[in-house]
Design an enzyme around this catalytic site. Sequence first.
Site, short mmCIF file in Angstrom:
data_model
loop_
_atom_site.label_atom_id
_atom_site.label_comp_id
_atom_site.label_asym_id
_atom_site.label_seq_id
_atom_site.Cartn_x
_atom_site.Cartn_y
_atom_site.Cartn_z
N ASP A 16 59.48 36.31 94.73
CA ASP A 16 58.77 37.18 95.65
C ASP A 16 59.05 36.63 97.06
O ASP A 16 59.52 35.48 97.20
CB ASP A 16 57.28 37.12 95.31
CG ASP A 16 56.42 37.86 96.29
OD1 ASP A 16 56.78 39.00 96.65
OD2 ASP A 16 55.39 37.31 96.73
N LEU A 17 58.79 37.42 98.07
CA LEU A 17 59.08 36.96 99.45
C LEU A 17 57.81 36.48 100.17
O LEU A 17 57.64 35.28 100.43
CB LEU A 17 59.72 38.10 100.25
CG LEU A 17 59.98 37.82 101.73
CD1 LEU A 17 61.06 36.76 101.91
CD2 LEU A 17 60.38 39.11 102.46
N ASP A 18 56.92 37.45 100.47
CA ASP A 18 55.73 37.13 101.26
C ASP A 18 54.79 36.22 100.46
O ASP A 18 54.34 36.60 99.38
CB ASP A 18 54.99 38.43 101.62
CG ASP A 18 55.84 39.35 102.49
OD1 ASP A 18 56.41 38.88 103.48
OD2 ASP A 18 55.93 40.56 102.18
N THR A 24 54.21 35.08 105.52
CA THR A 24 54.06 36.26 106.38
C THR A 24 52.69 36.93 106.21
O THR A 24 52.35 37.82 106.99
CB THR A 24 55.15 37.30 106.04
OG1 THR A 24 55.34 37.25 104.64
CG2 THR A 24 56.45 36.99 106.74
N LYS A 52 47.65 41.74 99.13
CA LYS A 52 48.83 40.93 98.79
C LYS A 52 49.61 41.53 97.62
O LYS A 52 49.02 41.87 96.60
CB LYS A 52 48.42 39.49 98.47
CG LYS A 52 48.04 38.73 99.73
CD LYS A 52 47.84 37.26 99.46
CE LYS A 52 47.45 36.57 100.75
NZ LYS A 52 47.00 35.20 100.52
N SER A 121 60.75 41.83 95.89
CA SER A 121 59.65 41.97 96.86
C SER A 121 59.24 43.42 97.06
O SER A 121 60.06 44.33 96.95
CB SER A 121 60.12 41.40 98.21
OG SER A 121 59.23 41.74 99.24
N ALA A 122 57.96 43.61 97.40
CA ALA A 122 57.46 44.95 97.71
C ALA A 122 57.76 45.35 99.14
O ALA A 122 57.61 46.51 99.52
CB ALA A 122 55.95 44.98 97.49
N LYS A 152 54.59 47.03 92.34
CA LYS A 152 53.90 46.06 91.48
C LYS A 152 52.44 46.50 91.37
O LYS A 152 51.90 46.99 92.36
CB LYS A 152 53.95 44.66 92.11
CG LYS A 152 55.35 44.09 92.30
CD LYS A 152 55.29 42.80 93.14
CE LYS A 152 56.68 42.35 93.55
NZ LYS A 152 56.67 41.18 94.43
N GLU A 176 55.70 34.05 91.98
CA GLU A 176 54.84 35.05 92.62
C GLU A 176 53.54 34.45 93.14
O GLU A 176 53.03 33.50 92.55
CB GLU A 176 54.44 36.09 91.57
CG GLU A 176 55.17 37.39 91.66
CD GLU A 176 54.84 38.23 92.89
OE1 GLU A 176 53.89 37.90 93.61
OE2 GLU A 176 55.54 39.21 93.13
N ASP A 177 52.98 35.03 94.19
CA ASP A 177 51.67 34.56 94.69
C ASP A 177 50.58 35.62 94.54
O ASP A 177 49.45 35.37 94.93
CB ASP A 177 51.77 34.15 96.16
CG ASP A 177 51.93 35.35 97.06
OD1 ASP A 177 52.72 36.25 96.73
OD2 ASP A 177 51.25 35.39 98.11
#
Length: 225
Positions: A16-18, A24, A52, A121-122, A152, A176-177
């Site tokens: 995942d990114l953020d 971010t 999130k 990522s979303a 997601k 993932e967070d």
Amino acid sequence: MQFHTKAMNKKAFIFDLDGVIVDTAKYHYKAWKKLANDLGFDFTETQNELLKGVSRVRSLEILLDIGKVTLPDAEKTKIMHDKNEHYLQFITQMGQDEILEGMHEVLLYLKENNIPFSLGSASKNARLILTQLDLIDLFDAIVDGNDVSKAKPDPEVFLIAAEKLGKNPDDCIVVEDAIAGIEAANAAGMISIGIGDKEMLKEADLNLNSTSELSLDLIKKILRN
Ligand code: BG6
Ligand code: MG
């Protein structure tokens, strides 16, 4: 040290990114908070947890529900655009110092050892952020909010990533967070690693408090299993 066994090279990572590669979430929060305040209601950091991992459109719906505000579609489109413009002002100032602890080392390590990895990522700003951080060329594949029709917790984003990497879902390890992200990874039949609150991310196969716990030793162990 290079890996040589086939078993190790069979696996792939999907990040995942953020909140996993870069923090971010604080910029998303600032931008959503301004929008909420402009609409006349408050928006707390705790409420921000609900946003999130979910898409921009869904984030706006959740925010408007919190403020009990109803808007026509054209107005929603406009304020989502404004929110993103505000968010872009923050992210275009970001540097590599905002990469979350240990993550640059993890990506370089996987690259050096020919373990493929994708973004999952979303965000529709994912490519911009990875370019800004000078990380984009490390990725074997990128799947982001522009590539999916279902957000997601639907597994689509991760299944497309596995396909792009040429891997079976059960050989993919997702980092993932967000609750929605862990649900998506589990629904895809992948191994899930949750970064953050253990209680909140209790559905994950493995829980870590922060990215600093995703050490190279742990990566090696995961790849050996
Ligand atoms: C996710 C974030 O990665 O991307 C969400 O966790 C965000 O908070 C979503 O709403 C969409 O991001 P963007 O950059 O397309 O507005
Ligand atoms: Mg996230």
